[in-house]
Design a protein around this motif. Sequence first.
Motif, PDB file in Angstrom:
ATOM      1  N   PRO A   1     134.330  60.176 -20.737  1.00 59.70           N
ATOM      2  CA  PRO A   1     133.433  61.160 -19.892  1.00 59.70           C
ATOM      3  C   PRO A   1     132.684  60.410 -19.140  1.00 59.70           C
ATOM      4  N   GLY A   2     132.511  60.905 -17.848  1.00 60.59           N
ATOM      5  CA  GLY A   2     131.523  60.286 -16.914  1.00 60.59           C
ATOM      6  C   GLY A   2     132.085  58.975 -16.376  1.00 60.59           C
ATOM      7  N   MET A   3     133.333  58.987 -16.015  1.00 56.77           N
ATOM      8  CA  MET A   3     134.030  57.632 -15.557  1.00 56.77           C
ATOM      9  C   MET A   3     133.182  56.720 -14.717  1.00 56.77           C
ATOM     10  N   SER A   4     132.385  57.272 -13.864  1.00 53.90           N
ATOM     11  CA  SER A   4     131.567  56.407 -12.959  1.00 53.90           C
ATOM     12  C   SER A   4     130.525  55.589 -13.816  1.00 53.90           C
ATOM     13  N   SER A   5     130.155  56.161 -15.017  1.00 53.59           N
ATOM     14  CA  SER A   5     129.177  55.546 -15.614  1.00 53.59           C
ATOM     15  C   SER A   5     129.442  53.908 -16.027  1.00 53.59           C
ATOM     16  N   SER A   6     128.309  53.417 -16.516  1.00 53.71           N
ATOM     17  CA  SER A   6     128.446  52.050 -17.085  1.00 53.71           C
ATOM     18  C   SER A   6     129.542  51.997 -18.535  1.00 53.71           C
ATOM     19  N   VAL A   7     129.780  52.914 -18.985  1.00 51.58           N
ATOM     20  CA  VAL A   7     130.590  53.111 -20.037  1.00 51.58           C
ATOM     21  C   VAL A   7     132.161  52.361 -19.546  1.00 51.58           C
ATOM     22  N   ILE A   8     132.535  52.899 -18.490  1.00 47.28           N
ATOM     23  CA  ILE A   8     133.971  52.481 -18.071  1.00 47.28           C
ATOM     24  C   ILE A   8     133.876  52.125 -16.536  1.00 47.28           C
ATOM     25  N   ASP A   9     134.189  51.194 -15.902  1.00 42.53           N
ATOM     26  CA  ASP A   9     134.201  50.824 -14.599  1.00 42.53           C
ATOM     27  C   ASP A   9     135.468  51.330 -14.035  1.00 42.53           C
ATOM     28  N   THR A  10     135.601  52.476 -13.369  1.00 43.11           N
ATOM     29  CA  THR A  10     136.741  52.874 -12.849  1.00 43.11           C
ATOM     30  C   THR A  10     137.261  52.024 -11.613  1.00 43.11           C
ATOM     31  N   THR A  11     136.503  51.240 -11.061  1.00 45.73           N
ATOM     32  CA  THR A  11     136.925  50.565  -9.901  1.00 45.73           C
ATOM     33  C   THR A  11     137.922  49.376 -10.377  1.00 45.73           C
ATOM     34  N   ASN A  12     137.893  49.187 -11.813  1.00 51.22           N
ATOM     35  CA  ASN A  12     138.695  48.205 -12.195  1.00 51.22           C
ATOM     36  C   ASN A  12     139.880  48.440 -12.901  1.00 51.22           C
ATOM     37  N   ILE A  13     140.122  49.880 -12.737  1.00 56.25           N
ATOM     38  CA  ILE A  13     141.140  50.386 -13.608  1.00 56.25           C
ATOM     39  C   ILE A  13     142.451  50.547 -12.496  1.00 56.25           C
ATOM     40  N   THR A  14     143.368  49.997 -12.819  1.00 54.50           N
ATOM     41  CA  THR A  14     144.678  49.964 -12.099  1.00 54.50           C
ATOM     42  C   THR A  14     145.739  51.064 -12.629  1.00 54.50           C
ATOM     43  N   LYS A  15     146.067  52.214 -12.107  1.00 58.98           N
ATOM     44  CA  LYS A  15     147.273  52.943 -12.652  1.00 58.98           C
ATOM     45  C   LYS A  15     148.409  53.008 -11.473  1.00 58.98           C
TER      46      LYS A  15
ATOM     47  N   ASN B   1     127.338  49.038 -27.024  1.00 56.74           N
ATOM     48  CA  ASN B   1     126.682  47.653 -26.754  1.00 56.74           C
ATOM     49  C   ASN B   1     127.655  46.654 -26.899  1.00 56.74           C
ATOM     50  N   SER B   2     128.831  46.900 -26.808  1.00 57.90           N
ATOM     51  CA  SER B   2     129.980  45.809 -26.623  1.00 57.90           C
ATOM     52  C   SER B   2     131.343  46.452 -26.081  1.00 57.90           C
ATOM     53  N   ILE B   3     131.285  46.436 -25.082  1.00 58.52           N
ATOM     54  CA  ILE B   3     132.514  46.972 -23.897  1.00 58.52           C
ATOM     55  C   ILE B   3     133.596  45.968 -24.221  1.00 58.52           C
ATOM     56  N   LEU B   4     134.730  46.775 -24.326  1.00 60.92           N
ATOM     57  CA  LEU B   4     136.049  45.809 -24.345  1.00 60.92           C
ATOM     58  C   LEU B   4     136.136  45.450 -22.957  1.00 60.92           C
ATOM     59  N   GLN B   5     136.509  44.023 -22.752  1.00 60.92           N
ATOM     60  CA  GLN B   5     136.732  43.262 -21.652  1.00 60.92           C
ATOM     61  C   GLN B   5     138.092  42.857 -21.297  1.00 60.92           C
ATOM     62  N   ASN B   6     138.401  43.086 -20.137  1.00 63.30           N
ATOM     63  CA  ASN B   6     139.623  42.281 -19.555  1.00 63.30           C
ATOM     64  C   ASN B   6     140.833  42.928 -20.436  1.00 63.30           C
ATOM     65  N   ILE B   7     141.204  44.266 -20.333  1.00 65.35           N
ATOM     66  CA  ILE B   7     142.482  44.780 -21.024  1.00 65.35           C
ATOM     67  C   ILE B   7     143.499  44.869 -20.089  1.00 65.35           C
ATOM     68  N   THR B   8     144.567  44.270 -20.416  1.00 70.38           N
ATOM     69  CA  THR B   8     145.949  44.409 -19.463  1.00 70.38           C
ATOM     70  C   THR B   8     147.035  45.084 -20.308  1.00 70.38           C
ATOM     71  N   LEU B   9     147.540  46.161 -19.884  1.00 71.38           N
ATOM     72  CA  LEU B   9     148.774  46.793 -20.440  1.00 71.38           C
ATOM     73  C   LEU B   9     149.781  46.819 -19.137  1.00 71.38           C
TER      74      LEU B   9
ATOM     75  N   ASP C   1     134.634  52.818 -23.339  1.00 71.88           N
ATOM     76  CA  ASP C   1     133.618  51.609 -23.599  1.00 71.88           C
ATOM     77  C   ASP C   1     134.510  50.337 -23.164  1.00 71.88           C
ATOM     78  N   ALA C   2     135.215  50.636 -22.200  1.00 71.73           N
ATOM     79  CA  ALA C   2     135.990  49.108 -21.635  1.00 71.73           C
ATOM     80  C   ALA C   2     135.757  48.993 -20.383  1.00 71.73           C
ATOM     81  N   ASN C   3     135.842  47.611 -19.807  1.00 69.34           N
ATOM     82  CA  ASN C   3     135.601  47.164 -18.337  1.00 69.34           C
ATOM     83  C   ASN C   3     136.732  46.269 -18.099  1.00 69.34           C
ATOM     84  N   ASN C   4     137.260  46.424 -16.703  1.00 66.96           N
ATOM     85  CA  ASN C   4     138.280  45.774 -16.175  1.00 66.96           C
ATOM     86  C   ASN C   4     139.747  45.724 -16.896  1.00 66.96           C
ATOM     87  N   VAL C   5     140.111  47.139 -16.744  1.00 70.68           N
ATOM     88  CA  VAL C   5     141.417  47.657 -17.584  1.00 70.68           C
ATOM     89  C   VAL C   5     142.374  47.654 -16.597  1.00 70.68           C
TER      90      VAL C   5
END
Length: 404
Positions: free
Chosen positions: A386-400, A346-354, A369-373
């Motif tokens: 687990p379940g990377m496509s779920s709302s727990v983590i938005d894989t479309t916003n993860i750049t590797k 209920n409090s997803i990490l937002q806007n994480i840039t490494l 539990d992160a978004n926009n990583v």
Amino acid sequence: MKFLIALLLLVSLFTSCSKSTTSTLANNSHTTILSLVADGITNNAQTLQQAINSCSAAGGGILILPAASGKYMIGPITMKSNVNLHLDSGATLLASSNMSDFIVSYKTVDLISGSSLSNVSITGGGTIDGNGAPWWAAYNANNSISRPRLIYISTCTNLTLDGITLTNSPSFHFVPYQCTNVTANNVTITAPSNSPNTDGIDPSQCDNVTITNCTIDNGDDDIAIKAAGLCQYVTVKDCTFLHGHGLSIGSETYGGMNHLTVDSCTFNGTTNGIRLKSYIGDGGPMTNLSYSNITMQNVTNPLVINLAYSAPTIPVTYIPIVSGFTINNLTITGSANAGSLVGLSNSILQNITLSNINITASSPLIITDANNVTITGSINGVTLAPGMSSSVIDTTNITKTSGF
């Protein structure tokens, strides 16, 4: 006879502070060389307190404690406005070994304290020794006891520590509380790695804090930023962290932590490196957190975001939030794990840039539990929820990029 000598000494201190022609700080600022007993036995607190009171009343100035072959023993003292307590190299203020000296009206008081002040400084190449061993033993036997802090200054504008060494505090070493314009420069803080809760620098609900060129080696958080009320605009630069629990925010964050800048710092052998710790009931927004040019070696937990640091408490409305967490140019070697950045459902990490990350560790970086990583650099692995496509983590916003 002893009374007469003490009286003459106090008159001399007042006269030198009020009439000296040496201007060193500002208008009505004077210099006094203190004459205390450096036998490590005589309690100089009363004499030193009178000098501080007299100097402040005369408009302010510098009180110089000269080098000595012995140590100047004191009990609790209170700082006053416009006073710079300057300890020459080779001068040591030693806290009294009599624990009852720190109990006043059944309450524990700190070695150096003060409130509702302005323009307070403790400077020089000398040392303030908290003589903490008996307090640590008492705490280890009964962890409900209250212990003195070495320096606790509240509601002060323009508070400076420069060049000083702080060591062996019974508990926290330096706590500015609800202060504005705090500077700690070239400060060394040491305590045994197993000394309990001997935090180094704990800015609490402060505005505009600068910590530079400091070396901290102690038994708990090297720096812990507390935000039971709003804490903002904190800069940590060119610092070295040795034993201890690293550079932390929390666990109190419900007042909000805004604008932290950390640059060119080294962590060597700390338990934690960069750490955010909070929990439901004590949490709040942690925003605009920027770390750059960081080197870590043999750090047990290099990167930690833990929003379940303790069990939730009432009111549950105080929920920790992390938004805007940036690390640029980070090198980690010799660690068992790369780290864990863990939000809440209920409090997803937002806007994480490494960015420009170079991590060598036994196990991968864990992000849940992160978004926009966004992550760029070289790392031994990244584990997502687990379940990377779920709302727990938005894989479309993860750049590797390369190295993963």
